[in-house]
Scaffold this active site. Structure first.
Site, PDB file in Angstrom:
ATOM      1  N   ASN A 249      -3.443   8.354   5.152  1.00 52.21           N
ATOM      2  CA  ASN A 249      -2.062   7.931   5.311  1.00 52.21           C
ATOM      3  C   ASN A 249      -1.727   7.588   6.748  1.00 52.21           C
ATOM      4  OD1 ASN A 249      -1.880   8.426   2.658  1.00 52.21           O
ATOM      5  ND2 ASN A 249      -0.417  10.108   2.816  1.00 52.21           N
TER       6      ASN A 249
ATOM      7  N   ARG B   1       0.825  -1.207   0.000  1.00 52.00           N
ATOM      8  CA  ARG B   1       0.000   0.000   0.000  1.00 52.00           C
ATOM      9  C   ARG B   1       0.861   1.259   0.000  1.00 52.00           C
ATOM     10  NH1 ARG B   1      -3.753   2.508   4.446  1.00 52.00           N
ATOM     11  NH2 ARG B   1      -5.163   3.727   3.145  1.00 52.00           N
TER      12      ARG B   1
HETATM   13  C1  HEM Z   1      -8.867   1.660  -6.368  1.00 50.14           C
HETATM   14  C2  HEM Z   1      -8.643   2.621  -5.493  1.00 50.14           C
HETATM   15  C3  HEM Z   1      -8.318   2.298  -4.059  1.00 50.14           C
HETATM   16  C4  HEM Z   1      -9.035   2.714  -2.989  1.00 50.14           C
HETATM   17  C5  HEM Z   1     -10.275   3.595  -2.993  1.00 50.14           C
HETATM   18  C6  HEM Z   1      -8.392   2.158  -1.824  1.00 50.14           C
HETATM   19  C7  HEM Z   1      -8.816   2.361  -0.528  1.00 50.14           C
HETATM   20  C8  HEM Z   1      -8.296   1.720   0.587  1.00 50.14           C
HETATM   21  C9  HEM Z   1      -8.777   1.927   1.925  1.00 50.14           C
HETATM   22  C10 HEM Z   1      -9.865   2.911   2.327  1.00 50.14           C
HETATM   23  C11 HEM Z   1      -8.071   1.103   2.733  1.00 50.14           C
HETATM   24  C12 HEM Z   1      -8.220   0.924   4.236  1.00 50.14           C
HETATM   25  C13 HEM Z   1      -7.292   1.833   4.989  1.00 50.14           C
HETATM   26  C14 HEM Z   1      -7.545   1.762   6.479  1.00 50.14           C
HETATM   27  O1  HEM Z   1      -8.695   1.817   6.879  1.00 50.14           O
HETATM   28  O2  HEM Z   1      -6.593   1.634   7.246  1.00 50.14           O
HETATM   29  C15 HEM Z   1      -7.142   0.371   1.906  1.00 50.14           C
HETATM   30  C16 HEM Z   1      -6.252  -0.583   2.347  1.00 50.14           C
HETATM   31  C17 HEM Z   1      -5.319  -1.190   1.546  1.00 50.14           C
HETATM   32  N1  HEM Z   1      -5.051  -0.881   0.227  1.00 50.14           N
HETATM   33 FE1  HEM Z   1      -6.215   0.200  -1.013  1.00 50.14          FE
HETATM   34  N2  HEM Z   1      -7.308   1.420  -2.215  1.00 50.14           N
HETATM   35  C18 HEM Z   1      -7.224   1.481  -3.568  1.00 50.14           C
HETATM   36  C19 HEM Z   1      -6.247   0.915  -4.362  1.00 50.14           C
HETATM   37  C20 HEM Z   1      -5.167   0.210  -3.860  1.00 50.14           C
HETATM   38  C21 HEM Z   1      -4.025  -0.189  -4.645  1.00 50.14           C
HETATM   39  C22 HEM Z   1      -3.812   0.162  -6.113  1.00 50.14           C
HETATM   40  C23 HEM Z   1      -3.203  -0.880  -3.812  1.00 50.14           C
HETATM   41  C24 HEM Z   1      -1.867  -1.498  -4.089  1.00 50.14           C
HETATM   42  C25 HEM Z   1      -1.455  -1.879  -5.273  1.00 50.14           C
HETATM   43  C26 HEM Z   1      -3.867  -0.943  -2.515  1.00 50.14           C
HETATM   44  C27 HEM Z   1      -3.401  -1.635  -1.430  1.00 50.14           C
HETATM   45  C28 HEM Z   1      -4.021  -1.671  -0.196  1.00 50.14           C
HETATM   46  C29 HEM Z   1      -3.632  -2.570   0.875  1.00 50.14           C
HETATM   47  C30 HEM Z   1      -2.572  -3.669   0.775  1.00 50.14           C
HETATM   48  C31 HEM Z   1      -4.425  -2.254   1.977  1.00 50.14           C
HETATM   49  C32 HEM Z   1      -4.367  -2.879   3.384  1.00 50.14           C
HETATM   50  C33 HEM Z   1      -3.333  -2.112   4.182  1.00 50.14           C
HETATM   51  C34 HEM Z   1      -2.971  -2.743   5.537  1.00 50.14           C
HETATM   52  O3  HEM Z   1      -3.362  -3.860   5.846  1.00 50.14           O
HETATM   53  O4  HEM Z   1      -2.278  -2.056   6.303  1.00 50.14           O
HETATM   54  N3  HEM Z   1      -5.035  -0.246  -2.590  1.00 50.14           N
HETATM   55  N4  HEM Z   1      -7.297   0.786   0.598  1.00 50.14           N
END
Ligand code: HEM
Ligand SMILES: *[C@@H]1O[C@H](CO)[C@@H](O)[C@H](O)[C@H]1NC(C)=O
Ligand SMILES: *[C@@H]1O[C@H](CO)[C@@H](O)[C@H](O)[C@H]1NC(C)=O
Ligand SMILES: CC(=O)N[C@H]1CO[C@H](CO)[C@@H](O)[C@@H]1O
Length: 359
Positions: A109, A77
């Site tokens: 972030n 992420r």
């Molecule tokens: C399509 C648009 C995207 C949106 C709207 C989005 C949104 C989010 C949100 C809201 C979270 C939760 C954050 C939290 O509550 O702590 C999240 C987690 C995450 N996102 Fe996305 N994301 C997107 C695309 C991506 C992309 C392109 C990647 C990587 C290639 C990614 C990788 C991750 C990962 C791995 C997590 C989990 C993080 C953790 O466990 O600490 N996301 N994302």
């Protein structure tokens, strides 16, 4: 860095096993043109200046991920957030100095992590090849290696030669990173602003096959969808119940988390797409991938792991090229958290000149 940390890092380098050298030999010097800015990254950019870099990053990341499997999601992420704001220039790693807010201060972030692991790798590389390997390249390699640990081999190629930027602004993180409440049109627009198409959008969203989300970020869709204390009716009711049970509606609860891909959040697989098809996508931004017919057909196709993984690698490589700085642009930071101040370039205009740690 404490003395014991430092010794641990030193130990890691001294005892780096020969087996950690990459098994695959790829052509040296092959150029990669990202097609939008004409910037050039290379396979094994450091083959002469720091030949062990890829082996060291992989070795250190694998040790860390073995000890803490949740790290893979954090590093993956982190690279996405880096690349979507000012390109893949490690701007996400800069700390705030003198009260300016930087990308990592921005609401979304705050839940980012893995910075300490990047620092550790950087420290080792500065001992081995001072001033040579950029933080942006370390981040790109670390994200790949963190996900790859589970498979025991690199799952996509990372070309290198990125340089580090000097600017990081919280305001940009909020405008450039799509929100979990985005509709399809907005997602498509924000990805295409970065040269990524719908196929990339669907493939890269597959990153949500690992990791956790904070209830505080996800809960509106479950507790107050239209502002009348309701739940999004498009959600599978049994799944919605699970999230409602896990998350509380207390605004003071900033800590509780839920799995992004229920039951499979530590395994990088294609289960996320199966989940989506069952109306169990956690975020609206996940669910809306079914609202466009082209996108929905990719979701269906990516239930097949090999198809997903092949495209994920291609799309990660594309993402890793967004707005890269190369050659004389930017700098190679000595410390991933602060811009250099040694006169090789102008100091970040948004920061008060920092006292360099370890300089
Ligand atoms: C399509 C648009 C995207 C949106 C709207 C989005 C949104 C989010 C949100 C809201 C979270 C939760 C954050 C939290 O509550 O702590 C999240 C987690 C995450 N996102 Fe996305 N994301 C997107 C695309 C991506 C992309 C392109 C990647 C990587 C290639 C990614 C990788 C991750 C990962 C791995 C997590 C989990 C993080 C953790 O466990 O600490 N996301 N994302
Ligand atoms: C998508 O969201 C944007 C921004 O919130 C909004 O302006 C737009 O009208 C929405 N589009 C659709 C098709 O709902
Ligand atoms: C639900 O949303 C409405 C409208 O946005 C808001 O006025 C209300 O305070 C919210 N309720 C809760 C419990 O957060
Ligand atoms: C989840 C979280 O910690 N959110 C915080 C993000 O930062 C803003 C202000 O910068 C806080 O108000 C949120 O509580």
């Amino acid at each position: 860095m404490t003395q014991s940390n430092f010794l641990a890092v030193l130990f890691t380098v001294l005892f780096l096993p020969i087996a950690a050298v990459p098994a695959r030999t790829l052509d040296n010097g092959k150029e990669y043109d990202n097609g939008n800015k004409g910037d050039k990254l290379h396979e094994h950019f450091y083959s002469e200046s720091c030949p062990l870099v890829e082996a060291i990053v992989r070795h250190m990341i694998w040790i860390r991920v073995a000890a803490d499997p949740t790290l893979a999601a954090k590093l993956l992420r982190l690279q996405y957030h880096d690349c979507f704001v000012r390109g893949c220039d490690a701007s996400v790693l800069l700390d705030s100095i003198g009260g300016e807010t930087v990308e990592k201060d921005e609401l979304q972030n705050l839940s980012l992590g893995g910075y300490d692991v990047i620092d550790e790798v950087k420290l080792v590389l500065e001992l081995l090849c001072p001033g040579t390997v950029s933080c942006a390249d370390i981040l790109a390699l670390a994200a790949r290696d963190a996900v790859s640990y589970q498979f025991g081999k690199p799952m996509w190629d990372v070309f290198t030669g990125r340089r580090d930027g000097r600017v990081s602004l919280a305001s940009e993180a909020s405008s450039k990173i799509p929100s979990g409440y985005s509709n399809f049109t907005t997602l498509q627009k924000q990805f295409s602003d970065n040269g990524l198409d719908v196929l990339d959008l669907v493939a890269l969203s597959g990153a949500h096959t690992i990791g956790m989300a904070h209830c505080v970020v996800a809960k509106k869709r479950f507790f107050n969808f239209t502002g009348i204390g309701d739940t999004d009716p498009s959600l599978d009711p049994a799944y919605a119940r699970q999230v409602l049970d896990k998350c509380t509606h207390s605004p003071n609860d900033q800590e509780t988390t839920v799995e992004m891909d229920p039951g499979s959040s530590l395994s990088f697989d294609s289960h996320y797409y199966v989940t989506l098809g069952q109306n169990r996508g956690l975020f609206q931004s996940d669910a809306v991938l079914l609202t466009d017919s082209t996108s929905a057909s990719y979701v269906k196709a990516f239930e097949d792991f090999d198809k997903f993984m092949d495209q994920f690698g291609v799309s990660m490589k594309k993402m890793g090229n967004i707005g890269v700085l190369t050659q004389n642009e930017g700098e190679v930071r000595k410390n991933c958290r602060v811009v250099n101040t040694d006169g090789r370039g102008s100091v970040n205009e948004h920061f008060i000149v920092p006292t360099l740690i370890g300089d």
